[in-house]
Design an enzyme around this catalytic site. Structure first.
Site, PDB file in Angstrom:
ATOM      1  N   PHE A  64      -2.617  11.410  -2.366  1.00  0.00           N
ATOM      2  CA  PHE A  64      -1.889  10.246  -2.892  1.00  0.00           C
ATOM      3  C   PHE A  64      -2.285   8.937  -2.213  1.00  0.00           C
ATOM      4  O   PHE A  64      -1.748   7.879  -2.558  1.00  0.00           O
ATOM      5  CB  PHE A  64      -0.364  10.465  -2.772  1.00  0.00           C
ATOM      6  CG  PHE A  64       0.135  10.688  -1.367  1.00  0.00           C
ATOM      7  CD1 PHE A  64       0.338   9.622  -0.494  1.00  0.00           C
ATOM      8  CD2 PHE A  64       0.421  11.965  -0.902  1.00  0.00           C
ATOM      9  CE1 PHE A  64       0.799   9.819   0.801  1.00  0.00           C
ATOM     10  CE2 PHE A  64       0.884  12.181   0.400  1.00  0.00           C
ATOM     11  CZ  PHE A  64       1.081  11.096   1.243  1.00  0.00           C
ATOM     12  N   HIS A 111      10.067   1.264   3.264  1.00  0.00           N
ATOM     13  CA  HIS A 111       9.468   1.985   4.402  1.00  0.00           C
ATOM     14  C   HIS A 111      10.272   1.666   5.648  1.00  0.00           C
ATOM     15  O   HIS A 111      10.732   0.532   5.811  1.00  0.00           O
ATOM     16  CB  HIS A 111       8.019   1.518   4.627  1.00  0.00           C
ATOM     17  CG  HIS A 111       7.516   1.868   5.996  1.00  0.00           C
ATOM     18  ND1 HIS A 111       7.000   3.093   6.309  1.00  0.00           N
ATOM     19  CD2 HIS A 111       7.513   1.152   7.157  1.00  0.00           C
ATOM     20  CE1 HIS A 111       6.673   3.115   7.589  1.00  0.00           C
ATOM     21  NE2 HIS A 111       6.978   1.944   8.127  1.00  0.00           N
TER      22      HIS A 111
HETATM   23  N1  LIG Z   1       3.469  13.267  -2.799  1.00  0.00           N
HETATM   24  C1  LIG Z   1       3.430  11.944  -2.822  1.00  0.00           C
HETATM   25  N2  LIG Z   1       3.109  11.276  -3.959  1.00  0.00           N
HETATM   26  C2  LIG Z   1       3.050   9.924  -3.992  1.00  0.00           C
HETATM   27  N3  LIG Z   1       3.326   9.139  -2.945  1.00  0.00           N
HETATM   28  C3  LIG Z   1       3.653   9.746  -1.788  1.00  0.00           C
HETATM   29  C4  LIG Z   1       3.725  11.169  -1.662  1.00  0.00           C
HETATM   30  N4  LIG Z   1       4.073  11.471  -0.388  1.00  0.00           N
HETATM   31  C5  LIG Z   1       4.223  10.291   0.240  1.00  0.00           C
HETATM   32  N5  LIG Z   1       3.971   9.252  -0.593  1.00  0.00           N
HETATM   33  C6  LIG Z   1       4.029   7.819  -0.288  1.00  0.00           C
HETATM   34  O1  LIG Z   1       3.566   7.628   1.030  1.00  0.00           O
HETATM   35  C7  LIG Z   1       4.586   7.054   1.839  1.00  0.00           C
HETATM   36  C8  LIG Z   1       4.464   7.569   3.239  1.00  0.00           C
HETATM   37  O2  LIG Z   1       4.767   8.949   3.250  1.00  0.00           O
HETATM   38  P1  LIG Z   1       5.570   9.582   4.482  1.00  0.00           P
HETATM   39  O3  LIG Z   1       5.315  11.031   4.457  1.00  0.00           O
HETATM   40  O4  LIG Z   1       5.248   8.817   5.730  1.00  0.00           O
HETATM   41  O5  LIG Z   1       7.082   9.351   4.029  1.00  0.00           O
HETATM   42  P2  LIG Z   1       8.226   8.460   4.677  1.00  0.00           P
HETATM   43  O6  LIG Z   1       8.047   8.391   6.161  1.00  0.00           O
HETATM   44  O7  LIG Z   1       9.533   8.926   4.144  1.00  0.00           O
HETATM   45  O8  LIG Z   1       7.935   7.055   4.014  1.00  0.00           O
HETATM   46  P3  LIG Z   1       7.503   5.692   4.730  1.00  0.00           P
HETATM   47  O9  LIG Z   1       6.406   6.008   5.729  1.00  0.00           O
HETATM   48  O10 LIG Z   1       7.034   4.809   3.595  1.00  0.00           O
HETATM   49  O11 LIG Z   1       8.742   5.177   5.396  1.00  0.00           O
HETATM   50  C9  LIG Z   1       5.885   7.452   1.116  1.00  0.00           C
HETATM   51  O12 LIG Z   1       6.950   6.603   1.410  1.00  0.00           O
HETATM   52  C10 LIG Z   1       5.460   7.320  -0.335  1.00  0.00           C
HETATM   53  O13 LIG Z   1       5.452   5.946  -0.742  1.00  0.00           O
HETATM   54 MG   LIG Z   2       6.313   7.613   7.107  1.00  0.00          MG
END
Ligand SMILES: Nc1ncnc2c1ncn2[C@@H]1O[C@H](COP(=O)(O)OP(=O)(O)OP(=O)(O)O)[C@@H](O)[C@H]1O
Ligand SMILES: [Mg+2]
Length: 150
Positions: free
Chosen positions: A58, A116
């Site tokens: 992604f 975020h």
């Molecule tokens: N499976 C997915 N499909 C599309 N976008 C995704 C997916 N997983 C994560 N993302 C995007 O990447 C960002 C970062 O993922 P992460 O796993 O760090 O989640 P998070 O810590 O909850 O979110 P953030 O870092 O934005 O606060 C997510 O907020 C989302 O915008």
């Molecule tokens: Mg994150």
């Protein structure tokens, strides 16, 4: 312990006119906004910020989303601010996020998940330095502090 978190209202939050409502939640909670900037994030900065995900399928879509239109970047301060804000933000997938959280109340799709927030002190320090100069972060006190903290 007083902490600082890097928080960003992503382009969907800005374009859906949700900034005021989301900001109110942080103010209502008793957190302190110490820096804020509406800015267009470029590709290099988005890639650097989300570098931990660069091998994920992604990643391209994520960079496109974050750079698609302006985002509201902030530094928010408070006691245990990092974990408190992550709780307010909710699970990554807005469909699974609890109702009452920002993602749970405003979103539907993981790829459009509104906001975020830093997930640990180390990432908060890294992200704050990436988006703000030290002199852009305001040091001030709130007159209601004694009514927020014992
Ligand atoms: N499976 C997915 N499909 C599309 N976008 C995704 C997916 N997983 C994560 N993302 C995007 O990447 C960002 C970062 O993922 P992460 O796993 O760090 O989640 P998070 O810590 O909850 O979110 P953030 O870092 O934005 O606060 C997510 O907020 C989302 O915008
Ligand atoms: Mg994150």
């Amino acid at each position: 312990m007083i902490e600082r978190s890097f928080v960003m209202m992503k382009p969907d939050a800005v374009s859906r006119r949700l900034m005021g409502q989301i900001l109110s939640r942080f103010e209502d909670k008793g957190l302190k906004i110490v820096a804020m900037k509406l800015r267009q994030i470029d590709e290099d900065l988005a890639k650097e910020h989300h570098g931990e995900h660069k091998e994920k399928p992604f990643f391209g879509g994520l960079v496109e989303y974050i750079t698609s239109s302006p985002a509201l970047t902030m530094v928010i301060e408070g006691d245990d601010a990092i974990s408190v804000i992550r709780k307010m933000v909710g699970a990554t997938n807005p469909k699974e996020a609890d109702i009452g959280t920002i993602r749970g109340d405003f979103g539907m799709d993981t790829g459009r998940n509104i906001i975020h927030a830093s997930d640990a002190p180390e990432s908060a320090a890294r992200e704050i330095a990436l988006f703000f100069d030290e002199e852009e972060i305001c040091d001030y006190s709130m007159s209601d502090n004694a009514w927020i903290y014992e």
